[in-house]
Enzyme design. Structure first.
Site: not given
Ligand code: ADP
Length: 336
Positions: A68-69, A113, A162
């Site tokens: 998401k981030t 977030d 989430t």
């Molecule tokens: P969330 O915000 O949903 O908790 P993040 O965006 O922080 O997740 O993602 C966690 C890690 O996973 C990041 O460091 C990123 O490198 C990797 N990641 C997540 N989604 C992808 C994607 N679609 N393609 C490549 N890397 C991804």
């Protein structure tokens, strides 16, 4: 959020954030495995460009670690918007929010977030900001009370959560589009791992990538953490390449068995088995397993549910046949 040991970060928070930062997709074309999410986004980007307006507000929903981030950051780059990042818990008082909103440059992508953790009173200030780029607030009280309006620069809010169910429908309805992030397929995780391995400069056999992907529970963050652990094991063993043997030893070191079950998973299944087939509530399960309720619900359970080890019923969690079998037990005979 606390994460179960097998998938928890090994580094301190700052170093972990730096590691993740280095692997984040830099633009939409590097955001792999979620083409279904990107299609409507591309259309929205084009349409907003055509109208010369900021992109509509977006809500990103899904488990931790699904990107998401990363997508919000890549999106800001794609549309060339200034970026401002904050989180629900950081917006404790209305003045925290007003401070941020009044300082935004035109067209900023504001990423909030854990938006479900923003207090309700603060959320209400956001409504006018989202709809009219204006905040209204009352100064003084009683007979001296005055209503003030503050004009804001147009911006795009991207909220991530989430726990979509915790948002009020009034809030949800103010987003132009809601994107639901789903767990990734093993093939998509393999592509992500391939990219991560090349960024980290580690040599990884294709079969090893495949096995890492299979044990990542559909979550890119877990995949990247497993890769890093495997890199450590290879280094300690003096191996230049991560091969399936290195992956197997990494798994063992982390207490993940060949089926992908971690010790936390097994503790959870055992706690359910002790109830002899009766449903167990989240609270007592969290105590029995020794994990926080939200980490059980958001991090541990989703994969076990998808894989059919247990199910959630209105009365609580119940072990399914696959769960009993994983413990080497027979399911109790159905009462009747
Ligand atoms: P969330 O915000 O949903 O908790 P993040 O965006 O922080 O997740 O993602 C966690 C890690 O996973 C990041 O460091 C990123 O490198 C990797 N990641 C997540 N989604 C992808 C994607 N679609 N393609 C490549 N890397 C991804």
């Amino acid at each position: 959020m606390d994460e179960p040991a097998a998938f928890a970060p090994t580094l301190g928070r700052a170093a972990e954030a730096e590691f993740e930062q280095g692997l984040r997709p830099r633009n939409l074309s590097e955001f792999l495995g979620q083409e279904r999410l990107l299609e409507p986004l591309q259309v929205m980007i084009e349409a907003a460009r055509g109208r010369g307006e900021p992109l509509e507000h977006l809500l990103f929903c899904g488990m931790p670690g699904l990107g998401k981030t990363s997508l919000a950051l890549a999106l800001a780059r794609e549309i060339g918007a200034p970026l401002k990042v904050t989180s629900g818990p950081a917006l404790e008082r209305a003045r925290d929010l007003v401070g941020i909103l009044s300082g935004l440059e035109p067209g900023t992508l504001l990423f909030i977030d854990e938006i479900h953790r923003m207090p309700r009173a603060v959320e209400e200030y956001l409504y006018g900001a989202m709809e009219r780029f204006q905040i209204e607030f009352t100064l003084d009280q009683g007979v001296h009370a005055r209503l003030l309006k503050l004009d804001l620069e147009p911006f795009t809010l991207v909220g991530a959560t989430t726990r979509e169910a915790l948002l009020t429908s009034a809030f949800r309805s103010r987003f132009g589009h809601v994107l639901h992030f789903e767990p990734y397929t093993a093939e998509a995780l393999e592509r992500i791992l391939e990219r991560s391995a090349s960024l980290l400069g580690v040599d990884c056999a294709p079969q090893a990538l495949r096995e890492l992907a299979l044990h990542a529970r559909g979550v890119p963050r877990i995949a990247n953490r497993l890769l890093r652990r495997a890199r450590d094991v290879a280094q300690v063993e003096g191996r230049a390449r991560i091969d399936p043997g290195v992956v197997a030893r990494t798994r063992e070191m982390l207490g993940i068995d060949g089926r992908g079950l971690s010790r936390t998973d097994l503790r959870l299944l055992e706690a359910l088995a002790r109830a002899g087939g009766r449903p167990v509530g989240l609270k007592s399960l969290a105590v029995a397993v020794g994990e926080a309720e939200d980490s059980l619900e958001e991090v541990v359970e989703p994969w076990l549910l998808r894989e059919g080890y247990l199910e959630r019923t209105p009365q609580g969690r119940v072990l399914l046949e696959r769960g009993w079998k994983a413990l080497g037990l027979a399911p109790p005979a159905a009462e009747g």
